[in-house]
Design a protein around this motif. Structure first.
Motif, PDB file in Angstrom:
ATOM      1  N   GLY D  74      85.123  12.381  49.913  1.00  0.00           N
ATOM      2  CA  GLY D  74      84.058  12.491  50.897  1.00  0.00           C
ATOM      3  C   GLY D  74      84.602  12.838  52.259  1.00  0.00           C
ATOM      4  N   SER D  75      83.739  13.457  53.049  1.00  0.00           N
ATOM      5  CA  SER D  75      84.036  13.699  54.453  1.00  0.00           C
ATOM      6  C   SER D  75      83.346  12.577  55.208  1.00  0.00           C
ATOM      7  N   ILE D  76      84.063  11.917  56.087  1.00  0.00           N
ATOM      8  CA  ILE D  76      83.478  10.781  56.800  1.00  0.00           C
ATOM      9  C   ILE D  76      82.676  11.258  58.004  1.00  0.00           C
ATOM     10  N   ASP D  77      81.422  10.789  58.078  1.00  0.00           N
ATOM     11  CA  ASP D  77      80.543  11.175  59.192  1.00  0.00           C
ATOM     12  C   ASP D  77      81.103  10.619  60.493  1.00  0.00           C
TER      13      ASP D  77
END
Lengths: 80, 80, 80, 80, 80
Positions: D74-77
């Protein structure tokens, strides 16, 4: 495996259902690292134990998917 | 398992599809190491938790191949 | 795998049944980390060995779920 | 899982056949540890990501035995 | 995966039978950690390599239970 000493116990009332009932002992390695291990042997505080880690720890609970990644597999004989 | 404390939460909108929906909590161990664990229990910031790591964490999600390597399996009882 | 040297042996009379009979050697890595490894080769104190860790160590014991997470898989040739 | 930041990319022309084609990103954790993770999401340099490790990373590649032990899931917000 | 450099080779004449014949290279990470990895690619001393660890390393040897927990899966391209 790692050699560690039992230094305490933790209780967890709110837990996932797949975590087996049984003692969760806090152990400390010679290097000072601490972890929580499932204890099927009934070890006492101060006892030297052998701890196995990872998926082989869960493999002890045959036929069930158990979220245990550290297991006491032996009490180490000490000359006292 | 390791004993850790919940210190935050992360959100990931862009993610692989096999990552289950649910809380991703940031936890810190006594030694100061930080990691992100999947939380099926609804833990709060500041709560002491028990975290399991590796493939047994993913085994919690029966019947699915889930890329989760750290799972909160219990809230640790604290006398307050 | 890691390279380590045999520095001792531990005995465990009270143990889980699935732990195979055999030598449990204490080994030390170059970096100074210590661990206990199952030894199927009959290694001696002072011997340089190759240690494999994790579930592949348990895989050595075919057909059985064995709680061994560290296994000596070779004695390292040394020019003496 | 661990939280890390993308700091680079590596290329490997000579490789085992079972390593899937795709980006191999170098990531750095808050603690300063560096590792190479397989990236199925197309992340950019500087991006904060969530990395899973061990056999569950390989489990992402269903039906194949893939030698990948670190995967960006995942890409962290981030609020910017 | 980790990025490492080949710094040597070890030989083991006395070994468990399930350890495949092939080069066992000593590699060193940027952080200075050393390990022994199985090398299916024929890497040279000084070469930068990509190493995978754990059970996925053993998975490379399809159909066999092999006690290998570290495998070189690629040579890293370097501009020289």
């Amino acid at each position: 495996m790692i050699q560690a000493r039992v230094i305490g116990k933790v209780w967890s009332s709110r837990r996932v259902e797949s975590l087996p009932r049984g003692a969760l002992l806090e152990v400390e390695t010679e290097g000072g690292a601490k972890m929580i291990a499932f204890d099927p042997l009934g070890c006492d505080a101060g006892e030297a134990v052998l701890v196995t880690q990872g998926s082989v720890a869960a493999g002890y609970f045959a036929g069930r998917a158990v979220p245990v990644d550290a297991l006491i597999i032996g009490s180490i004989d000490e000359d006292k």
